[in-house]
Write an enzyme that holds these catalytic residues in place. Structure first.
Site, PDB file in Angstrom:
ATOM      1  N   LYS A   4       1.075  -1.253   0.256  1.00 53.32           N
ATOM      2  CA  LYS A   4       0.162   0.019   0.226  1.00 53.32           C
ATOM      3  C   LYS A   4       1.061   1.156  -0.045  1.00 53.32           C
ATOM      4  O   LYS A   4       0.819   2.215  -0.677  1.00 53.32           O
ATOM      5  CB  LYS A   4      -0.943   0.475   1.656  1.00 53.32           C
ATOM      6  CG  LYS A   4      -1.750   1.030   1.818  1.00 53.32           C
ATOM      7  CD  LYS A   4      -2.372   1.119   3.173  1.00 53.32           C
ATOM      8  CE  LYS A   4      -1.414   0.837   4.206  1.00 53.32           C
ATOM      9  NZ  LYS A   4      -0.932   2.889   4.566  1.00 53.32           N
ATOM     10  N   ASN A   5       1.476   1.630   0.844  1.00 53.37           N
ATOM     11  CA  ASN A   5       2.623   2.399   0.817  1.00 53.37           C
ATOM     12  C   ASN A   5       3.986   2.644  -0.046  1.00 53.37           C
ATOM     13  O   ASN A   5       4.608   3.873  -0.093  1.00 53.37           O
ATOM     14  CB  ASN A   5       3.710   2.775   2.736  1.00 53.37           C
ATOM     15  CG  ASN A   5       2.623   2.350   2.777  1.00 53.37           C
ATOM     16  OD1 ASN A   5       1.445   3.077   2.811  1.00 53.37           O
ATOM     17  ND2 ASN A   5       2.393   2.051   4.591  1.00 53.37           N
ATOM     18  N   ARG A  52      -4.373  11.024   4.142  1.00 52.26           N
ATOM     19  CA  ARG A  52      -3.545  12.088   4.084  1.00 52.26           C
ATOM     20  C   ARG A  52      -2.108  11.965   3.091  1.00 52.26           C
ATOM     21  O   ARG A  52      -1.782  13.132   2.943  1.00 52.26           O
ATOM     22  CB  ARG A  52      -2.702  12.314   5.725  1.00 52.26           C
ATOM     23  CG  ARG A  52      -2.569  11.022   6.244  1.00 52.26           C
ATOM     24  CD  ARG A  52      -1.851  11.100   7.416  1.00 52.26           C
ATOM     25  NE  ARG A  52      -0.697  11.482   7.276  1.00 52.26           N
ATOM     26  CZ  ARG A  52      -0.476  13.132   7.515  1.00 52.26           C
ATOM     27  NH1 ARG A  52      -1.557  14.005   7.976  1.00 52.26           N
ATOM     28  NH2 ARG A  52       0.866  13.406   7.307  1.00 52.26           N
ATOM     29  N   CYS A 110      -4.301  12.597  11.700  1.00 53.66           N
ATOM     30  CA  CYS A 110      -5.097  11.492  12.241  1.00 53.66           C
ATOM     31  C   CYS A 110      -4.917  10.577  13.994  1.00 53.66           C
ATOM     32  O   CYS A 110      -4.301  11.538  15.175  1.00 53.66           O
ATOM     33  CB  CYS A 110      -4.998  10.423  11.345  1.00 53.66           C
ATOM     34  SG  CYS A 110      -3.018   9.823  11.728  1.00 53.66           S
ATOM     35  N   ARG A 142       1.322  14.584  12.821  1.00 53.35           N
ATOM     36  CA  ARG A 142       1.294  14.325  11.081  1.00 53.35           C
ATOM     37  C   ARG A 142       1.652  15.505  10.534  1.00 53.35           C
ATOM     38  O   ARG A 142       0.703  15.909   9.447  1.00 53.35           O
ATOM     39  CB  ARG A 142       0.525  13.696  10.651  1.00 53.35           C
ATOM     40  CG  ARG A 142      -0.359  12.281  11.082  1.00 53.35           C
ATOM     41  CD  ARG A 142       1.083  11.069  10.927  1.00 53.35           C
ATOM     42  NE  ARG A 142       1.319  10.774  10.298  1.00 53.35           N
ATOM     43  CZ  ARG A 142       0.230   9.657   9.451  1.00 53.35           C
ATOM     44  NH1 ARG A 142      -0.371   9.552   9.509  1.00 53.35           N
ATOM     45  NH2 ARG A 142       1.061   9.118   8.494  1.00 53.35           N
ATOM     46  N   ILE A 198       8.203   6.818  16.451  1.00 49.75           N
ATOM     47  CA  ILE A 198       8.213   8.196  15.202  1.00 49.75           C
ATOM     48  C   ILE A 198       6.868   9.069  15.660  1.00 49.75           C
ATOM     49  O   ILE A 198       7.056   9.720  14.761  1.00 49.75           O
ATOM     50  CB  ILE A 198       8.075   6.823  14.408  1.00 49.75           C
ATOM     51  CG1 ILE A 198       9.709   6.046  13.855  1.00 49.75           C
ATOM     52  CG2 ILE A 198       7.794   7.138  12.787  1.00 49.75           C
ATOM     53  CD1 ILE A 198       9.821   6.887  13.594  1.00 49.75           C
ATOM     54  N   ARG A 216      -8.235  -0.689   5.087  1.00 55.33           N
ATOM     55  CA  ARG A 216      -8.102   0.598   4.213  1.00 55.33           C
ATOM     56  C   ARG A 216      -6.203  -0.195   4.012  1.00 55.33           C
ATOM     57  O   ARG A 216      -5.491   0.814   2.903  1.00 55.33           O
ATOM     58  CB  ARG A 216      -7.447   2.100   5.452  1.00 55.33           C
ATOM     59  CG  ARG A 216      -8.244   3.189   5.371  1.00 55.33           C
ATOM     60  CD  ARG A 216      -7.973   3.939   6.357  1.00 55.33           C
ATOM     61  NE  ARG A 216      -7.271   5.001   5.769  1.00 55.33           N
ATOM     62  CZ  ARG A 216      -6.666   6.089   6.520  1.00 55.33           C
ATOM     63  NH1 ARG A 216      -7.518   6.126   7.210  1.00 55.33           N
ATOM     64  NH2 ARG A 216      -6.454   6.541   5.366  1.00 55.33           N
TER      65      ARG A 216
END
Ligand code: EPZ
Length: 421
Positions: free
Chosen positions: A22-23, A95, A119, A124, A331, A401
């Site tokens: 997905k990323n 986003r 989010c 973010r 993170i 998602r």
């Protein structure tokens, strides 16, 4: 809203095919805006976020053609950009829409993209994206919740040092630099495999990028990009998730298309905790050690460190380990929302700031729980697979998602689960 009911206890076994990442798909789809010619992408996962990105691109003027018989193969063609605005109603839902900012600015000299807003897992911000684009000559104003970016004379290459190795900022700046005049160097760039995949696509389109995956990336801008084609890498986070599903249920699963080198530090940490990972000719086999799971400490870090996107899953795994584990999230500022839900299933976890102390328990028990964000949701699935009795997971749209065909894949490995509308 859909729910998933999982009855735990069955060791998972068999082979599961890892979907496209997905990323990687999200930035690569945005990158197709950089050319007036058709770009063909294969192995695109059928997940909600990809659908959102395709809808945004269509709104901007992209024609998308799904090739018959191959669901993950799409041709994207944007001969003319009809609109350079990414509206709030789309960006707030996903986003990663902010990744059209670099391409639109590079190709059209202007872009109006809604600020993504925060989010569940954190604020973010996108300040690193904007600062980098300004270094390349963009004039950026914030107005009514929108980023208004202009580069009437085009973008000029620059040396850009990233204050932290932001994945999204590296991707936006890589795409913008591809069409800038002269050379751009990105220093302290993100090194994730998805960055390498984006550079690979851009280079097939005629870009001139060297060093993707390393600390410094050099880009020689070119006047235009042409057609390209690329097969998206397998999803390392999905692969890590299924590896832990195998381990937490005491089973053994072959992850077809997974690449061990994409696990980064997660490979060592999983081995330390009693998960054996073995590279095979077409993937990775993951299994629980006979001796069972052992608690171990983890700190999330940019790649090649332990990925933040596997933190929640690893916490679920450590709930069933012998001993204690200290899990530190460096993170994002709010990525422990799975903790109270896991506690409802009998987990023993105490949070101190950015660290969670997990004490392994002999048994988890099924309970009604609430999904809150994509990775927290799947950590509840892992806990449910190992729990005694039935777990009802609510708000499973979070799972949709980022996990393609989750129930089918887990069901084919022997899990007892059903989705209830
Ligand atoms: C990408 O998000 C991923 N999303 C995330 O996956 C992943 O968790 C994250 O990288 C880290 O690996 C996609 O690729 C679509 P960042 P991104 O910019 O690009 C701060 C999932 O579950 N930061 O590397 O937004 C930021 O607040 C999702 O699949 C700034 O301060 O992540 C965060 O603390 C969740 N200013 C840190 O950097 C900026 O301009 C890392 O963010 C940008 C980021």
């Amino acid at each position: 809203m859909d729910r998933i009911i999982i009855t735990g206890g069955a060791p998972l076994s068999g082979t599961v095919t890892v979907s496209g990442a997905k990323n990687a798909a999200l930035p690569l789809l945005a990158a197709t805006l950089l050319s007036t010619e058709p770009v063909e992408l294969a192995n695109i996962p059928d997940v909600a976020d990809v659908g959102s990105m395709l809808r945004l691109l269509q709104r901007l003027g992209t024609a998308t053609t799904h090739l018959p018989g191959e669901p993950g193969r799409v041709v994207l063609h944007t001969p003319t950009v009809l609109d350079t605005t990414a509206p709030y109603d789309l960006v707030r839902k996903m986003r990663a829409s902010v990744l059209v900012l670099g391409p639109l600015l590079a190709r059209c000299g202007k872009a109006r993209v809604s600020m993504p807003g925060g989010c569940a897992i954190g604020t973010r911000p996108i300040d690193l994206h904007l600062a980098g684009l300004e270094r390349m000559g963009a004039v950026i104003t914030l107005d009514g919740g929108y980023v208004d970016a202009k580069a009437p004379n085009g973008l000029a290459g620059a040396e850009i040092r990233l204050a932290q190795p932001s994945v999204g900022a590296t991707e936006n700046l890589l795409m913008a630099a591809s069409l800038a005049r002269g050379e751009t160097t990105l220093v302290d760039a993100a090194r994730e495999p998805e960055i390498i995949d984006l550079a690979a696509l851009l280079n097939t389109m005629g870009a001139c990028i060297e060093g993707a995956g390393e600390n410094v990336i050099r880009v020689q801008g070119v006047p235009a990009l042409h057609a390209g084609r690329h097969t998206i890498i397998a999803d390392r986070i999905e692969a890590g998730t299924y590896a832990m599903a195998a381990a937490i249920t005491g089973g053994s699963v072959h992850l077809r298309n997974a690449r061990l080198e994409h696990f980064g530090a997660a490979a060592e940490k999983l081995a330390e905790s009693g998960v054996t990972l073995e590279a095979t000719v077409d993937g990775v086999t993951a299994a629980a050690d006979r001796a069972g799971l052992r608690g171990c400490d983890v700190m999330t870090r940019p790649f090649p460190g332990f990925p933040t996107d596997l933190q929640a899953q690893f916490m679920a795994l450590m709930c069933r380990a012998d001993g204690a584990s200290m899990i530190t999230e460096t993170i994002f500022e709010n990525r422990f929302m799975h903790v109270p839900e896991l506690a409802r299933m009998g987990a023993r976890i105490t949070v101190h700031g950015g660290s969670a102390l997990v004490r392994g328990v002999a048994e988890l028990r099924g309970a009604p729980v609430m999904a809150t964000d994509l990775r927290a949701s799947v950590s509840l699935v892992l806990a449910a697979l190992a729990a005694r009795g039935a777990t009802e997971i609510n708000r499973v749209y979070h799972l949709d998602r980022g996990y393609e065909h989750l129930e089918q894949k887990l069901g084919s490995l022997g899990a007892k689960l059903e989705r209830v509308a």
